[in-house]
Design an enzyme around this catalytic site. Structure first.
Site, mmCIF file in Angstrom:
data_model
loop_
_atom_site.group_PDB
_atom_site.id
_atom_site.type_symbol
_atom_site.label_atom_id
_atom_site.label_comp_id
_atom_site.label_asym_id
_atom_site.label_seq_id
_atom_site.Cartn_x
_atom_site.Cartn_y
_atom_site.Cartn_z
ATOM 1 N N ASP A 24 7.916 -9.279 0.005
ATOM 2 C CA ASP A 24 8.445 -9.142 -0.894
ATOM 3 C C ASP A 24 9.540 -10.442 -1.330
ATOM 4 O O ASP A 24 10.413 -9.517 -0.764
ATOM 5 C CB ASP A 24 8.012 -8.620 -1.547
ATOM 6 C CG ASP A 24 8.434 -7.817 -3.425
ATOM 7 O OD1 ASP A 24 8.278 -8.696 -3.556
ATOM 8 O OD2 ASP A 24 8.419 -6.663 -3.808
ATOM 9 N N LYS A 87 15.060 -16.093 -7.133
ATOM 10 C CA LYS A 87 13.897 -16.788 -7.353
ATOM 11 C C LYS A 87 13.846 -17.675 -8.676
ATOM 12 O O LYS A 87 13.239 -18.008 -9.157
ATOM 13 C CB LYS A 87 13.508 -15.191 -7.134
ATOM 14 C CG LYS A 87 11.840 -15.276 -7.226
ATOM 15 C CD LYS A 87 11.655 -13.686 -6.589
ATOM 16 C CE LYS A 87 9.724 -14.213 -6.988
ATOM 17 N NZ LYS A 87 9.515 -12.820 -7.351
ATOM 18 N N GLU A 187 2.144 -10.922 -6.387
ATOM 19 C CA GLU A 187 2.256 -10.464 -6.232
ATOM 20 C C GLU A 187 1.119 -8.861 -7.353
ATOM 21 O O GLU A 187 0.992 -8.372 -6.260
ATOM 22 C CB GLU A 187 3.362 -10.068 -6.543
ATOM 23 C CG GLU A 187 4.713 -10.852 -6.225
ATOM 24 C CD GLU A 187 5.711 -11.185 -7.550
ATOM 25 O OE1 GLU A 187 6.106 -10.729 -8.211
ATOM 26 O OE2 GLU A 187 7.175 -12.117 -7.031
ATOM 27 N N ASP A 211 4.862 -5.199 -14.234
ATOM 28 C CA ASP A 211 5.252 -5.469 -14.048
ATOM 29 C C ASP A 211 6.984 -5.163 -14.169
ATOM 30 O O ASP A 211 7.143 -6.315 -14.804
ATOM 31 C CB ASP A 211 5.589 -6.287 -12.078
ATOM 32 C CG ASP A 211 5.949 -6.535 -11.219
ATOM 33 O OD1 ASP A 211 7.341 -6.165 -11.074
ATOM 34 O OD2 ASP A 211 6.042 -7.905 -10.772
#
Ligand code: AMP
Length: 620
Positions: A24, A87, A187, A211
């Protein structure tokens, strides 16, 4: 160092068991997991208990690199040499990200030669791919140390809304880190796998994955059937997460004069110190009623009740996004069977309460929300290694993909929400006699005119043998692979001429931009339809004009000058209306010309048949 296993009873070198790890690669934290004795397990730090590696990279003056907790410690002392949130920059141009430059304590630069953003540290420049590769290297080293073997293969997760260039950037980072990235998976799909949801092929259900991480929020609706995961919709906010909870606490402390607002704004080191204390306060309040802290520099206090009141509007925003995701997926709350919680910020009790009460469901929150995605990726790795059968992973493409056709129209080849991997072919032809080259421009978006969509790339199919317009058979194939990377192939079937490109677009699309593109397609639907019918009428009329002119050239001798003059007049009149913007006028002139020329064409055909039959006897 890698070890070679030898079977002591036979003396044979044993083949190392195939290992595909799950990674991840997060905005705030990253981690690596693998399957140990049939169970997914996240790898802890050496001699410690923590599985999370902060996604932070520090470069010292000698350009030595620190990653993770050691780099996090430098946030205060060397803010401009310590990189976080990389990211957010993956697959993006300077233009895409300059509006959140203020949020970063380091410098990003605009480099004309390369449209992708770069990060400046001292006199050196790094790409987000380089930096992500450093995080991946640290994870690779961590698991290799732990398992005392080399690890080459990995599954890496990305947000469901990542486009092809962001996925490609992630894949490149893996490669740079010495990893063979077998799959990039979404994800939310990984999170549901970690809960075993959808692993049984007979399992059929619709679930929500909520999330809430440090800096981003995503909600996804997945429909699972026969081991296939399909992302029905995604929504979210790329700037909403635990960091905002921290900021709410900081604002509160400022308003109550517990911290020095002036110093906070000018002193980077003080700012980072306060940021870390606010985060500490927040995590403390997940299990306690009050946070109290005092040292020589600070006296800080905040109650859980106050904190909850501060963040309620932020949590309501996430609930609003859940509502939108349901609407997009055309699913009602009662159709949802599970709500899977992902991300460190879902530990905040009021978040859990509000989400659970909105969906009217108990939550799947037993697995550590920081680890759940990596654990799911490890399970997927195990599936790919052939150790678990019956699980097939399928995702969908978030925006339609197509090519530009005559008049700037978008011809969609793979519609939005199509399952991937997917392969679609469609036949086209040329519009001009003797056309040798055909430009193929690939677009992404929902609007009818390519100008309103996003261009992904273009290429030219060359050396088509000269043929009259309409005769070449050009097949265009769109092949979207399991990672969402698009390959476009064009071939002229009569001659075998072929050309292909792999689309690795330079610019990433943020979720907001994607949402904006979709919204615009709805808002402009009526106008788009009008434009499309006008352009279609023009295209058709141009073909009619072309045929009429060809007809005159070939059949002049058959008709009187009057008839030919009339035909020329009607053709000119149609040509004039094509220049205007009135679709009805074009259609009307086209109808008149067609009605006038139909009997002429019949006559010409009769004549041609008679000529062909002259002197021949039809056998009895
Ligand atoms: P992630 O991006 O999923 O790693 O989530 C990190 C975020 O979760 C950060 O904002 C953390 O401050 C937050 N977080 C971690 N643990 C807790 C906790 N116990 N209570 C509240 N927030 C937490």
């Amino acid at each position: 160092m890698a070890k070679i296993p030898i079977n002591l009873s036979t003396g044979n070198i044993e083949k190392e068991e195939e290992l595909i790890v799950g990674i991840d690669l997060g905005t705030t934290n990253s981690l690596v997991a693998y399957i140990k004795n049939g169970n997914a397990e996240a790898v802890k730090e050496e001699n410690g208990t923590r599985t999370l590696v902060p996604s932070i990279i520090h470069f010292d003056e000698q350009e030595n690199i620190l990653v993770g907790d050691l780099a996090k410690e430098k946030l205060i002392s060397f803010p401009e040499r310590t990189i976080y949130s990389v990211k957010r920059l993956m697959g993006k141009s300077y233009d895409d990200v300059h509006n959140f430059e203020n949020y970063l304590a380091y410098s990003i630069i605009d480099n004309d030669e390369n449209a992708l953003v770069k990060i400046q540290v001292g006199s050196k420049f790094y790409t987000p791919v380089n930096l992500s590769a450093e995080i991946l290297k640290a994870l690779k080293q961590r698991i290799e140390k732990r398992l005392k073997r080399s690890v080459q293969k990995a599954v890496i997760t990305v947000p469901a809304y990542f486009n092809d260039s962001q996925r490609q950037a992630t894949r490149d980072a893996g490669k740079l880190a010495g990893l063979d990235v077998l799959r990039i998976i979404n994800e939310p799909t990984a999170a549901s796998l970690a809960y075993g949801i959808g692993v049984d092929p007979n399992d059929e259900r619709t679930i929500v994955v909520y999330d809430l991480g440090g800096g981003t929020f995503d909600v996804s609706i997945l429909s699972i059937s026969q081991g296939i995961f399909e992302v029905k919709s995604t929504h979210g906010d790329t700037f909403l997460g635990g960091d905002d909870f921290d900021r709410a606490i900081i604002d509160y402390w400022m308003e109550n004069n517990q911290i020095d607002a002036k110093k906070f704004n000018i002193n980077n080191s003080y700012k980072q110190q306060v940021r870390l204390l606010a985060e500490k306060a927040k995590t403390h309040l997940s299990g306690n009623e009050i946070y109290d802290f005092a040292n020589k520099d600070f006296v800080l206090k905040i109650s859980k009740k106050t904190f909850e009141a501060l963040i309620k509007p932020l949590v309501l925003k996430t609930i609003d996004a859940c509502n939108k995701a349901l609407t997009d997926a055309q699913i009602s709350k009662s159709d949802i069977s599970n709500v899977v919680m992902v991300g460190g910020s879902t530990r905040v009790p009021v978040v859990k309460e509000m989400v659970s009460s909105f969906f009217g469901k108990n939550l799947n929150d037993e697995i550590n929300p920081d680890e759940v995605v990596a654990l799911g990726a490890a399970i997927q790795g195990d599936v790919l290694a052939g150790k678990q059968k019956n699980v097939l992973l399928l995702d969908v493409t978030p925006l339609s993909l197509g090519i530009e056709t005559v008049g700037g129209l978008m011809d969609t080849i793979i519609p939005r929400n199509s399952k991937i991997p997917s392969k679609v072919g469609r036949n086209y032809t040329t519009s001009v006699d003797g056309q040798k080259n055909l430009k193929i421009s690939v677009f992404q978006g929902e609007r009818d005119l390519v100008n309103d969509n996003r261009k992904l790339g273009e290429f030219i199919l060359r050396n088509i043998p000269a043929m009259p317009a309409g005769i070449p058979k050009i097949e265009i194939q769109f092949i979207l692979d399991a990672d969402g990377i698009l390959i476009v192939k064009a071939s002229e079937l009569r001659s075998g001429v072929e050309q292909k490109i792999e689309i690795r677009s330079q610019y990433g699309l943020s979720e907001e931009e994607m949402g904006k593109m979709l919204l615009e397609s709805f808002q402009h639907a009526e106008e788009d339809l009008k434009n499309r019918s006008l352009l279609e009428a023009r295209n058709e009329a141009n073909n009619v004009v072309l045929s009429a002119k060809k007809f005159v050239v070939h059949n002049k001798a058959l008709f009187s000058p009057d008839v030919l003059e009339n035909l020329a007049k009607l053709t000119t009149s149609l040509e004039n209306s094509i220049k205007g913007n009135d679709k009805d006028a074009i259609n009307e002139d086209m109808k008149i010309l067609n009605e006038f020329s139909a009997p002429l064409a019949e006559k010409a055909l009769d004549f041609a048949i008679n000529e062909a039959l002259k002197g021949k006897n039809i056998a009895e």
